[in-house]
Design a protein around this motif. Structure first.
Motif, PDB file in Angstrom:
ATOM      1  N   LYS A   1      -6.943   5.863   3.562  1.00 35.62           N
ATOM      2  CA  LYS A   1      -7.642   4.840   4.327  1.00 35.62           C
ATOM      3  C   LYS A   1      -7.965   5.342   5.732  1.00 35.62           C
TER       4      LYS A   1
ATOM      5  N   MET B   1       0.846  -1.192   0.000  1.00 35.12           N
ATOM      6  CA  MET B   1       0.000   0.000   0.000  1.00 35.12           C
ATOM      7  C   MET B   1       0.888   1.250   0.000  1.00 35.12           C
ATOM      8  N   SER B   2       0.594   2.206  -0.873  1.00 37.22           N
ATOM      9  CA  SER B   2       1.373   3.433  -0.941  1.00 37.22           C
ATOM     10  C   SER B   2       1.070   4.313   0.270  1.00 37.22           C
TER      11      SER B   2
ATOM     12  N   THR C   1       0.130   7.385   0.152  1.00 31.25           N
ATOM     13  CA  THR C   1      -1.119   8.088  -0.124  1.00 31.25           C
ATOM     14  C   THR C   1      -2.316   7.212   0.222  1.00 31.25           C
ATOM     15  N   ASP C   2      -2.284   5.959  -0.214  1.00 30.67           N
ATOM     16  CA  ASP C   2      -3.400   5.051   0.072  1.00 30.67           C
ATOM     17  C   ASP C   2      -3.586   4.855   1.569  1.00 30.67           C
TER      18      ASP C   2
ATOM     19  N   ARG D   1      -6.018   6.979  -9.745  1.00 35.07           N
ATOM     20  CA  ARG D   1      -5.270   7.508  -8.603  1.00 35.07           C
ATOM     21  C   ARG D   1      -5.954   8.755  -8.069  1.00 35.07           C
TER      22      ARG D   1
END
Length: 431
Positions: A9, A1-2, A4-5, A80
């Motif tokens: 989240k 998972m990046s 940003t993600d 994205r």
């Protein structure tokens, strides 16, 4: 998972609801981060049911053709999250986005702020920090209580066609929905209205009159149409003979005309040549977009593959009309591959395609808990008289279509979320 993600989240968990229309929470958060909404470049605020993103894409193309730097906020994204925020013409970098999101997350202090509210606050922070000439700002849902509606003095307001969508939040009639959309009108800001249903038009005009606004209305004060393959635009200042918009479909002539009217009515620094260049170069992914590459190669030779993010009955009608025109120019059997969120009725979406001799493959949109299952779409579609087959995935649906073993026109439709998965699968994310 990046990174940003991971941040996104966390932000999704702040509020128990994804949608909770109010301005109180975002106004409180904006106060904590220094009120960036008061330090933006001139804002053009856009609300409506369909056509918002396309209209913004045209305005951006016109302004950039004239050499201006343009910020843009739209939603949802396709692949994205960065796609939602464009800073001075370029998609926000992950580094800048992460810093802005984390800054707002810290300032929020765990308060129950919705995902759209806190990400809008982060966008405003970025827009205030990076120099640009204009900000093109799209509402997320509705208008009055949309998080974007904290902008007090927009340069201009555009309201694209108002129709049925998000009734659970905005009202059960077009007039009720129009009341919400009209909430972005502000005293002292010029306004342009796309062609409207009568009940919606009356609401918008009454609200404008209360604010002392004389709006420019499509079909009354200006118009645009396709003529001999060109876009002919006309208003009180005269007629423009322009190239057709690069975006496909007859509805794009109307969207382009609304953008041209706004450019002229808001006195934007664009010439007729800038408008022509913008029409030729405009880009807005997943709006009746031809798809090439890996996925097209799965289909029989001579086939076409298209992608459209229209997700309600009004959008379906526009898509059906565009496909009918395509069929008149080059006849190919139509195959629809569709997925829908569960706030839409499959039978309503399919209704405009009746008598088009289509084959329909139903998908469950991957990773979307609020999507209709393929089984539900298939059952409701069959109940409405359509030939619908369930497919397990995007690739399976294309393989099922290819098994028909003849050239065809395949169209992914029904959801921008599905469109994003198609672009990701094809390896062609928006830039």
């Amino acid at each position: 998972m990046s990174r940003t993600d991971a941040i996104l989240k966390r932000l999704l968990k702040l509020h128990p609801k994804l949608i909770d229309l109010s301005l109180d929470r975002i106004e409180k958060l904006l106060g904590k981060i220094g009120h960036p909404e008061d330090h933006l470049p001139p804002v053009i605020h856009v609300a409506g049911t369909n056509g918002k993103g396309s209209t913004i894409a045209y305005l951006r193309a016109f302004l950039e053709a004239s050499g201006k730097k343009v910020h843009v906020m739209t939603s949802p994204h396709l692949v994205r999250f960065n796609e939602r925020i464009r800073l001075a013409g370029k998609l926000v970098s992950s580094r800048k986005l992460n810093l802005a999101l984390e800054f707002c997350e810290a300032a929020n202090g765990g308060d129950p702020t919705t995902f759209f509210e806190i990400t809008t606050a982060a966008a405003f922070k970025l827009f205030a920090e990076v120099k640009a000439d204009y900000l093109l700002l799209e509402t997320g849902m509705g208008g009055t209580f949309d998080a974007s509606n904290v902008v007090k003095h927009p340069l201009g307001v555009i309201i694209t066609p108002v129709d049925y969508d998000h009734q659970a939040f905005l009202g059960n009639t077009v007039a009720e929905i129009a009341v919400s959309k009209a909430g972005i009108l502000k005293r002292g800001a010029k306004a342009v209205f796309a062609r409207q249903r009568d009940d919606g038009r009356d609401v918008l005009v009454r609200r404008a009159a209360k604010l002392g606004i004389t709006p420019l209305i499509m079909g009354e004060d200006f118009d645009g149409r396709a003529e001999d393959g060109r876009l002919v635009y006309q208003d009180e200042h005269g007629l423009l003979d322009l190239p057709p918009p690069a975006l496909a479909g007859p509805h794009q002539f109307e969207n382009a005309a609304v953008a041209i009217a706004a450019a002229r009515h808001f006195d934007l620094p664009v010439t007729e040549a800038d408008i022509a260049r913008g029409l030729r170069g405009v880009d807005w992914p997943a709006r009746l977009m031809p798809v090439h590459g890996t996925l097209l190669q799965m289909l029989p030779e001579g086939s076409e593959l298209w992608l459209d993010g229209g997700h309600n009955a009004h959008g379906a009608a526009a898509l059906a009309l565009a496909l009918k025109e395509m069929g008149e120019k080059r006849h190919l059997p139509l195959v629809l591959i569709m997925g829908l969120m569960n706030t839409r009725k499959p039978a309503d979406f399919l209704a405009p395609f009746a008598h088009m001799n289509e084959k329909v493959f139903a998908l469950t949109i991957p990773g979307e808990p609020n999507a209709h299952s393929a089984a539900t779409i298939a059952a409701e579609g069959r109940g409405a008289g359509f030939d619908v087959v369930e497919s397990k995935s995007i690739l399976n649906a294309l393989a099922d279509a290819a098994a028909l073993d003849h050239p065809m026109r395949v169209v992914f439709a029904g959801s921008l979320y599905l469109a994003g998965h198609v672009l990701h699968q094809n390896g062609t994310p928006p830039r």
